[in-house]
Design a protein around this motif. Structure first.
Motif, PDB file in Angstrom:
ATOM      1  N   ILE A 409      53.694  29.322  61.594  1.00  0.00           N
ATOM      2  CA  ILE A 409      53.108  30.550  61.031  1.00  0.00           C
ATOM      3  C   ILE A 409      53.249  30.447  59.580  1.00  0.00           C
ATOM      4  O   ILE A 409      52.243  30.997  58.974  1.00  0.00           O
ATOM      5  CB  ILE A 409      53.946  31.775  61.594  1.00  0.00           C
ATOM      6  N   GLY A 410      54.266  30.012  58.796  1.00  0.00           N
ATOM      7  CA  GLY A 410      54.393  30.082  57.325  1.00  0.00           C
ATOM      8  C   GLY A 410      53.114  28.896  56.827  1.00  0.00           C
ATOM      9  O   GLY A 410      52.550  29.441  55.995  1.00  0.00           O
ATOM     10  N   ALA A 415      47.896  29.056  54.081  1.00  0.00           N
ATOM     11  CA  ALA A 415      46.459  28.688  53.787  1.00  0.00           C
ATOM     12  C   ALA A 415      45.628  29.865  54.019  1.00  0.00           C
ATOM     13  O   ALA A 415      44.745  30.180  53.044  1.00  0.00           O
ATOM     14  CB  ALA A 415      46.132  27.798  55.071  1.00  0.00           C
ATOM     15  N   LEU A 416      45.803  30.802  54.962  1.00  0.00           N
ATOM     16  CA  LEU A 416      44.980  32.322  54.923  1.00  0.00           C
ATOM     17  C   LEU A 416      45.029  33.017  53.597  1.00  0.00           C
ATOM     18  O   LEU A 416      44.263  33.561  53.066  1.00  0.00           O
ATOM     19  CB  LEU A 416      45.541  33.006  56.183  1.00  0.00           C
ATOM     20  N   LYS A 420      42.387  33.968  50.965  1.00  0.00           N
ATOM     21  CA  LYS A 420      41.938  35.388  50.509  1.00  0.00           C
ATOM     22  C   LYS A 420      42.031  35.590  49.232  1.00  0.00           C
ATOM     23  O   LYS A 420      41.750  36.659  48.861  1.00  0.00           O
ATOM     24  CB  LYS A 420      42.779  36.581  51.399  1.00  0.00           C
ATOM     25  N   GLY A 421      42.588  34.821  48.490  1.00  0.00           N
ATOM     26  CA  GLY A 421      42.810  34.861  47.063  1.00  0.00           C
ATOM     27  C   GLY A 421      43.982  35.548  46.601  1.00  0.00           C
ATOM     28  O   GLY A 421      44.106  36.359  45.682  1.00  0.00           O
ATOM     29  N   ASP A 457      45.235  40.006  59.540  1.00  0.00           N
ATOM     30  CA  ASP A 457      44.150  40.308  60.574  1.00  0.00           C
ATOM     31  C   ASP A 457      43.519  38.832  61.248  1.00  0.00           C
ATOM     32  O   ASP A 457      43.497  38.671  62.381  1.00  0.00           O
ATOM     33  CB  ASP A 457      43.204  41.023  60.183  1.00  0.00           C
ATOM     34  N   ALA A 458      43.377  37.982  60.118  1.00  0.00           N
ATOM     35  CA  ALA A 458      42.931  36.593  60.731  1.00  0.00           C
ATOM     36  C   ALA A 458      43.794  35.921  61.397  1.00  0.00           C
ATOM     37  O   ALA A 458      43.456  35.163  62.381  1.00  0.00           O
ATOM     38  CB  ALA A 458      42.424  35.829  59.364  1.00  0.00           C
TER      39      ALA A 458
END
Ligand code: PLP
Length: 471
Positions: A409-410, A415-416, A420-421, A457-458
């Motif tokens: 998860i980490g 990365a996510l 998303k910035g 959400d992603a």
């Protein structure tokens, strides 16, 4: 985020850097092979809350570097005092009775701001050597007062106290022990005051009482005559931003007094307005025997840490040693004039520059966002104080079950959120840590949460995560 249009020359320059990094640079707390595969995200510049990498990607830094750039990036006034000090006197030793003006002024300023009774300062290069120095002084103190058997240290599970040879054993995170023969036989840990995962739930009095009872039980087990000190962070940062109930620190201070042991409070993260007041000890009216500081001291603009020592400890050590013999603890860069000049300007920005006030104001919006995030299907707990906080993800809100570590998860969140910035700290135990600069505006705070929510959400859209949560 903007479309990145880097020229072929820039791209090949960046590829070259990545390759050199892979070949030669050992990064802190990373898997060597894992890093070679992942590659470095090479940062190039910063302004306020924003960082830009070598590809021109702009991201919002909600973690102040490594919970340290409390004043934000690009502060010209700091650059000016650093350049001016470098021109005038780039280095001065503190050995052999030499000194320098910025270090002397900074020691005075810190003792003025610190809780009553912490009247003496030893400067280090960061937090790890501040903790290590405090351990050395504590050992020295008990030898000086003729109680050489008082050598055991007690700290908290989930605690982080740096990665020096001794400090890493007070740290209670497996990564810092595995393969390093730690903790040492004189280092012990008691349960963390972790309200979300406490057997009696969010009952503040129960959480406080169980910490006090655990400390007393551990001291009884070791023998009070053998215990030197209890060491803790006021809020446990690297363990996942674990926020004890208000009144916890004070209760532990009282317990240390009753037990006849010293208290070392590690404010490396919580100092300098991170939780609201200048120091977290202030909010609890606690004056420890030792306090360690770093990070926000210079806001990361130069390396520096500090150990604040209580007057009674200083006086005892001073009186016990014959004047002809030195207390053998010192670093070449202790009280470095450039770092000290920077720290003085940073302290000015916190106070006269209004950053402490802004931090408290923005902290209210931060708390509102954290509260709102509880509704997200992945969020089990949110917690925070001032501008230090966390979101803890669970696969089942009812049972509070976490995630299989194989789901990483980490790593996925890291990365996510980058995509998303936004930069947040993605801990292995599915906790997202936040520590934005005290200069953060309300709209930047909204943007942080907008981006983090998008990342969550992603994450939830991923089939194996959806399956794990049963959503
Ligand atoms: N103590 C605490 C509470 C910390 O959070 C840290 C670093 O994160 C340290 C000590 C070690 O500080 P440094 O990384 O500057 O050595």
């Amino acid at each position: 985020m903007t479309d990145l249009q880097t020229s072929p020359i820039t791209r090949s320059h960046n590829q070259g850097l990545l390759e050199l990094d892979r070949r030669h640079l050992i990064h802190p707390v990373t898997s060597f092979r894992g890093h070679e595969r992942h590659g470095a995200r090479i940062l190039q510049s910063g302004e306020g809350m924003w960082l830009t990498d070598v590809d021109g990607r702009r991201v919002l830094d909600a973690f102040a570097g490594l919970w340290c750039v409390n004043v934000g990036y690009g502060r010209e006034s700091i650059v000016e005092v650093a350049a001016e000090q470098m021109r005038r006197l780039p280095y001065a030793t503190g050995y052999f009775h030499f000194g320098n003006e910025p270090a002397i002024r900074l020691a005075h300023e810190l003792t003025r701001l610190a809780p009553e009774g912490l009247g003496h300062v030893y400067f280090t290069l960061g937090g790890s050597d501040a903790v290590d120095s405090a351990i050395r002084y504590i050992v020295h103190y008990f030898n000086a007062i003729g109680k050489p058997q008082k050598k055991h240290f007690i700290a908290l599970e989930w605690g982080y106290h740096g990665s020096s040879s001794n400090g890493a054993g007070l740290t209670a995170l497996a990564n810092f022990h595995r393969g390093f023969d730690l903790p040492r036989p004189w280092q012990h840990h008691i349960a963390s005051p972790y309200p979300y995962r406490h057997p009696e739930g969010h009952d503040d009095a129960a959480v406080i009482a169980s910490s006090v009872a655990a400390l007393k039980a551990k001291v009884a087990e070791l023998g009070a005559d053998n215990v030197a000190a209890f060491c803790c962070e006021p809020i446990q940062g690297s363990g996942g931003v674990i926020v004890p109930p208000r009144g916890w620190l004070k209760a532990l201070r009282q317990a240390c007094d009753e037990l006849g042991i010293l208290m070392l409070v590690d404010e490396v993260i919580t100092g300098f307005g991170r939780t609201g007041p200048m120091f977290a000890c202030e909010a609890e009216d606690v004056s420890p025997d030792f306090m360690t500081l770093a990070k926000g001291l210079t806001s990361g603009y130069a390396p520096m840490g500090a150990v604040l020592m209580a007057d009674h400890i200083y006086e005892t050590i001073a009186d016990a040693a014959p004047e002809s013999l030195p207390i053998g603890h010192g670093f070449t860069y202790s009280g470095h004039p450039v770092s000290a000049a920077i720290a003085l300007e940073v302290l000015r920005l916190y106070q006269e520059g209004g950053l402490l006030e802004n931090g408290e104001r923005t902290g209210i919006r931060f708390a509102q966002h954290l509260e709102r995030m509880r509704e997200h299907p992945l969020v089990g707990d949110t917690r925070g104080r001032g501008l230090l906080g966390a979101i803890e993800l669970v696969s089942d809100k009812g049972s509070k079950a976490g995630f299989d570590t194989a789901l990483d998860i980490g790593g996925r969140l890291s990365a996510l959120t980058w995509e998303k910035g936004v930069i947040v700290r993605c801990f292995g135990n599915a906790v997202i840590g936040f520590a934005p600069a005290l200069s953060c505006t309300s709209s930047e705070m909204d943007m942080i949460f907008d981006r983090v929510e998008g990342a969550l959400d992603a994450l939830l859209e991923m089939p194996d995560i959806r399956a794990a949560t049963g959503c």
